[in-house]
Design a protein around this motif. Sequence first.
Motif, PDB file in Angstrom:
ATOM      1  N   GLU A  47       0.829  -1.204   0.000  1.00 60.57           N
ATOM      2  CA  GLU A  47       0.000   0.000   0.000  1.00 60.57           C
ATOM      3  C   GLU A  47       0.867   1.259   0.000  1.00 60.57           C
ATOM      4  O   GLU A  47       0.568   2.230  -0.704  1.00 60.57           O
ATOM      5  N   VAL A  48       1.945   1.257   0.775  1.00 63.14           N
ATOM      6  CA  VAL A  48       2.849   2.400   0.793  1.00 63.14           C
ATOM      7  C   VAL A  48       3.467   2.609  -0.582  1.00 63.14           C
ATOM      8  O   VAL A  48       3.535   3.739  -1.094  1.00 63.14           O
ATOM      9  N   ARG A  50       2.267   1.834  -3.353  1.00 62.17           N
ATOM     10  CA  ARG A  50       1.239   2.275  -4.295  1.00 62.17           C
ATOM     11  C   ARG A  50       0.949   3.762  -4.163  1.00 62.17           C
ATOM     12  O   ARG A  50       0.569   4.417  -5.140  1.00 62.17           O
ATOM     13  N   THR A  51       1.148   4.308  -2.966  1.00 59.85           N
ATOM     14  CA  THR A  51       0.702   5.680  -2.703  1.00 59.85           C
ATOM     15  C   THR A  51       1.839   6.680  -2.483  1.00 59.85           C
ATOM     16  O   THR A  51       1.592   7.882  -2.508  1.00 59.85           O
ATOM     17  N   GLN A  52       3.063   6.204  -2.265  1.00 55.86           N
ATOM     18  CA  GLN A  52       4.165   7.123  -1.981  1.00 55.86           C
ATOM     19  C   GLN A  52       5.373   6.802  -2.849  1.00 55.86           C
ATOM     20  O   GLN A  52       5.617   5.633  -3.174  1.00 55.86           O
ATOM     21  N   PRO A  53       6.147   7.818  -3.208  1.00 51.29           N
ATOM     22  CA  PRO A  53       7.380   7.556  -3.971  1.00 51.29           C
ATOM     23  C   PRO A  53       8.451   6.937  -3.081  1.00 51.29           C
ATOM     24  O   PRO A  53       8.737   7.437  -1.986  1.00 51.29           O
ATOM     25  N   VAL A  54       9.009   5.836  -3.526  1.00 50.80           N
ATOM     26  CA  VAL A  54      10.075   5.135  -2.799  1.00 50.80           C
ATOM     27  C   VAL A  54      11.206   4.861  -3.787  1.00 50.80           C
ATOM     28  O   VAL A  54      10.980   4.330  -4.868  1.00 50.80           O
ATOM     29  N   ASP A  55      12.419   5.222  -3.404  1.00 51.55           N
ATOM     30  CA  ASP A  55      13.576   5.000  -4.264  1.00 51.55           C
ATOM     31  C   ASP A  55      14.306   3.700  -3.931  1.00 51.55           C
ATOM     32  O   ASP A  55      14.874   3.062  -4.826  1.00 51.55           O
ATOM     33  N   LEU A  56      14.296   3.335  -2.653  1.00 50.49           N
ATOM     34  CA  LEU A  56      15.080   2.182  -2.209  1.00 50.49           C
ATOM     35  C   LEU A  56      14.286   1.406  -1.158  1.00 50.49           C
ATOM     36  O   LEU A  56      13.829   1.980  -0.167  1.00 50.49           O
ATOM     37  N   LEU A  57      14.160   0.124  -1.381  1.00 53.05           N
ATOM     38  CA  LEU A  57      13.392  -0.749  -0.496  1.00 53.05           C
ATOM     39  C   LEU A  57      14.345  -1.696   0.223  1.00 53.05           C
ATOM     40  O   LEU A  57      15.075  -2.464  -0.410  1.00 53.05           O
ATOM     41  N   PHE A  58      14.365  -1.633   1.559  1.00 50.22           N
ATOM     42  CA  PHE A  58      15.088  -2.609   2.375  1.00 50.22           C
ATOM     43  C   PHE A  58      14.062  -3.652   2.792  1.00 50.22           C
ATOM     44  O   PHE A  58      13.172  -3.373   3.603  1.00 50.22           O
TER      45      PHE A  58
END
Length: 242
Positions: A47-48, A50-58
Motif C-alpha cells: 500500500e505504501v 502504491r501511494t508514496q514515492p520510494v527510491d530504495l526498499l530494504f
Amino acid sequence: MPDSTTPLRCLVVDDDPLSIQIVETCIANTSFLTSIGNCESAVAAAEVLRTQPVDLLFLDVEMPLMSGLDLLATLENPPLVILITSSKSYAVEAFEYDVLDYVVKPISYARFLKAAQKALEATESSTTAPTDTIQAAQNPQFTFVKVENRLVKVLFDDVRYVEALGDYVHIVTGTSKLIVYSTMRAAEEKFPTSLFARVHRSFIVNLKRVQSIEDNTILIGSKHIPIGQTYQREVFQRLNKF
C-alpha cells in the motif's frame, strides 16, 4: 528517482521490530539516505509503494501472509531493492528480481553501507546514462532463467520456441533445451512481445524463427507447432506485420 544530490527515499519492510530499528539507525547515519517509514508486513508495504514515492526498499524475505519475494512479484515498476534476511537460501531466486544486494542478518553498518552505496551508484548511473544505453536497457537482448540451482543467460535471438510440459517449460534454442520450473504465464512475461508470440496454451514462438504455416500449424526447424483457436487471429495479425 532523485538526482545524485537528493537523499534516496527508503522504506524498511520487516516483521521483526528490532531489525527495523537497526536498519533505520543505519539509514539515519547515512547522508545520502532518508527514511520515509517502515512496515511490519509486505501487505502494508504494498500500500505504501502504491501511494508514496520510494527510491530504495530494504526488504525482508520471510514474512507471514506474503513474503518479500511475493511482494516483488506483484510490482510492475519496483524501486531499487536490497534484501535483508536471516537465510542465504533465497539468494539465487532473489537475483531473478534484479535486486541490488542480499544482506544476511545480523547486519553490520559496514555491510549495510556497502549495499547502500550500490544503490547510490545505480541512481547516479541512471541519471547520466547515454541515450543508447537507456534504449538498450529498455530493449534487452537476453534474460536469465533458473535451471536447477543456476541462473542461465538466454539470448532472445537464440530461442526457437518455448513449450509447456506439466509444471515445467522447455526453452528450445538451436543448440540446447533448458528445462525450467515455471508456468507459461511467467515464461511469457520473460520474452518480449516485439519478438515472441503465444500461439497455443502450450507454446510461445520466436516469430523470426517461423519458416512456414500450413493448416494452422507453424513449422520451426523440424518442430510442428499448433496454433490454438483462441490465438489464431492475433497470431496471423502479428505475422502479417512482422
